[in-house]
Design a protein around this motif. Structure first.
Motif, PDB file in Angstrom:
ATOM      1  N   TYR A   1     -78.233  -9.928  -9.708  1.00  0.00           N
ATOM      2  CA  TYR A   1     -79.092  -8.742  -9.753  1.00  0.00           C
ATOM      3  C   TYR A   1     -79.117  -8.082  -8.371  1.00  0.00           C
ATOM      4  N   PRO A   2     -78.108  -7.316  -8.026  1.00  0.00           N
ATOM      5  CA  PRO A   2     -77.973  -6.777  -6.662  1.00  0.00           C
ATOM      6  C   PRO A   2     -79.105  -5.848  -6.229  1.00  0.00           C
ATOM      7  N   THR A   3     -79.836  -5.257  -7.163  1.00  0.00           N
ATOM      8  CA  THR A   3     -80.930  -4.348  -6.783  1.00  0.00           C
ATOM      9  C   THR A   3     -82.295  -5.029  -6.817  1.00  0.00           C
ATOM     10  N   ALA A   4     -82.339  -6.293  -7.264  1.00  0.00           N
ATOM     11  CA  ALA A   4     -83.627  -6.978  -7.460  1.00  0.00           C
ATOM     12  C   ALA A   4     -84.400  -7.162  -6.158  1.00  0.00           C
ATOM     13  N   ALA A   5     -83.702  -7.327  -5.041  1.00  0.00           N
ATOM     14  CA  ALA A   5     -84.367  -7.601  -3.765  1.00  0.00           C
ATOM     15  C   ALA A   5     -85.338  -6.502  -3.359  1.00  0.00           C
ATOM     16  N   LYS A   6     -85.123  -5.287  -3.872  1.00  0.00           N
ATOM     17  CA  LYS A   6     -86.013  -4.174  -3.519  1.00  0.00           C
ATOM     18  C   LYS A   6     -86.961  -3.801  -4.656  1.00  0.00           C
TER      19      LYS A   6
ATOM     20  N   TYR B   1     -85.003  -1.947   6.078  1.00  0.00           N
ATOM     21  CA  TYR B   1     -85.498  -2.981   5.172  1.00  0.00           C
ATOM     22  C   TYR B   1     -84.465  -3.285   4.082  1.00  0.00           C
ATOM     23  N   GLN B   2     -84.125  -4.568   3.928  1.00  0.00           N
ATOM     24  CA  GLN B   2     -83.108  -4.986   2.964  1.00  0.00           C
ATOM     25  C   GLN B   2     -83.694  -5.709   1.753  1.00  0.00           C
ATOM     26  N   GLY B   3     -85.014  -5.636   1.602  1.00  0.00           N
ATOM     27  CA  GLY B   3     -85.635  -6.273   0.447  1.00  0.00           C
ATOM     28  C   GLY B   3     -86.033  -7.708   0.720  1.00  0.00           C
ATOM     29  N   VAL B   4     -86.646  -8.323  -0.278  1.00  0.00           N
ATOM     30  CA  VAL B   4     -87.127  -9.694  -0.144  1.00  0.00           C
ATOM     31  C   VAL B   4     -85.961 -10.672  -0.317  1.00  0.00           C
ATOM     32  N   TRP B   5     -86.122 -11.893   0.224  1.00  0.00           N
ATOM     33  CA  TRP B   5     -85.072 -12.907   0.075  1.00  0.00           C
ATOM     34  C   TRP B   5     -84.996 -13.370  -1.373  1.00  0.00           C
ATOM     35  N   LEU B   6     -83.769 -13.528  -1.883  1.00  0.00           N
ATOM     36  CA  LEU B   6     -83.528 -14.076  -3.213  1.00  0.00           C
ATOM     37  C   LEU B   6     -82.491 -15.191  -3.102  1.00  0.00           C
ATOM     38  N   PRO B   7     -82.585 -16.216  -3.962  1.00  0.00           N
ATOM     39  CA  PRO B   7     -81.512 -17.222  -3.998  1.00  0.00           C
ATOM     40  C   PRO B   7     -80.176 -16.544  -4.220  1.00  0.00           C
ATOM     41  N   HIS B   8     -79.116 -17.120  -3.649  1.00  0.00           N
ATOM     42  CA  HIS B   8     -77.807 -16.461  -3.631  1.00  0.00           C
ATOM     43  C   HIS B   8     -77.329 -16.056  -5.025  1.00  0.00           C
TER      44      HIS B   8
END
Length: 322
Positions: free
Chosen positions: A211-216, A198-205
């Motif tokens: 925020y590299p850790t925000a996806a999780k 699991y690589q986390g939720v999609w975020l705008p580029h």
């Protein structure tokens, strides 16, 4: 029918530049239409005049709405600027569509109640948010957990149509259902975060980079997650959990309208139309309604004043005096 190599190239070009999936599909649709209109000639062999012919045809023969013609133009402007690298003229001469926009379908409060009662439990909260907060379909589905403000009873809508951000009202009756939905989200999240793929939720580029850790992080996840994990074609097919598919919600609203015996043409957007009309009927200022809906132009909001007038243009029928 398989897509041509040229259209596949355009799709991949847009994916690598982080265009939204819906934008990619729409642009490919109109570029293909344009190519077929000119007997499958390559766009590099065509130019301003051929674009003008095509846009005029859409207006004069296909009778498309002004907004549809504008989308087709945007797709061709993109094609020639980014792909062909020969930008179109800024002064294209074509017949602009003058088709009148349809008046919105609006439900009376009793019909809204019947519709909401007829919606299955899975989609109940989503439909109540669309009516209670005036949200568009995709604004509802793209809502993130951290976009709910229980303290001030509002929802935050980011980068919606015309890239506008806004705050919309949240009915206090939906506080408890939303908290129950957050419990469901937490269960999905705890399951996913243990998955090594699991690589986390999609975020705008831009956000993903900043925020590299925000996806999780839990707060960035969707309020209405899909029941299954999927591969993200925009990021080397990594594993993510997206929001539910919009078509399932659209079908649920259609089925609910049929069960409720509503004979009007009902869609998810009908709930947004009803929200705006009912606010105006209660005496809400039209500027406030404009802000709630996120309209750039007040004239877009004014269409709802036509709906609430008594009769056509406020004219009382003489039959009523008999």
């Amino acid at each position: 029918m398989p897509q041509s190599l040229f259209l596949t190239y355009i799709s991949e070009f847009m994916i690598t530049r982080r265009y939204a999936k819906r934008t990619i599909e729409t642009y490919i649709y109109w570029i293909k239409k344009y190519i077929l209109f000119h007997n499958k000639k390559h766009p590099s062999e065509l130019g301003n005049q051929e674009v003008e012919y095509f846009l005029t045809y859409l207006s004069s023969h296909s009778n498309v709405a002004p907004g549809t013609q504008a989308i087709a133009l945007n797709a061709l402007v993109f094609l020639y600027k980014e792909i062909i690298q020969a930008p179109l003229s800024l002064n294209l001469d074509f017949n602009k569509s003058s088709r009148q926009a349809k008046l919105p379908t609006v439900l009376i409060p009793e019909e809204v109640t019947a519709l909401l009662n007829a919606v299955t439990a899975q989609y109940s909260l989503m439909t109540k948010l669309m009516y209670g907060s005036g949200l568009r379909l995709m604004e509802t589905l793209r809502m993130r957990i951290q976009d709910i403000d229980f303290d001030y009873l509002c929802l935050l809508v980011w980068q919606s149509k015309s890239n506008k951000n806004r705050r919309v009202t949240l009915a206090k009756e939906l506080v408890e259902p939303l908290k129950q939905q957050l419990t469901v989200c937490k269960q999905f999240y705890e399951l996913d975060i243990k998955n090594k793929d699991y690589q986390g939720v999609w975020l705008p580029h831009a956000l993903a980079k900043k925020y590299p850790t925000a996806a999780k992080e839990f707060g960035w996840h969707y309020l209405f997650p899909s029941s299954r994990l999927s591969r993200d074609p925009h990021a080397n097919n990594v594993t993510r959990r997206h929001h539910i598919d919009e078509r399932s919600l659209q079908r649920a609203v259609k089925r609910a309208a049929k069960r409720a015996g509503i004979h009007k043409s009902v869609s998810c957007h009908t709930l947004r139309h009803s929200f705006a009309t009912h606010l105006l009927q209660r005496g809400c200022d039209i500027r406030t309604v404009q802000e709630q809906l996120g309209h750039v132009d007040i004239r877009t909001t004014q269409i709802y004043t036509h709906v609430i007038q008594a009769g056509a243009n406020g004219v009382r029928s003489p039959l009523s005096d008999l």
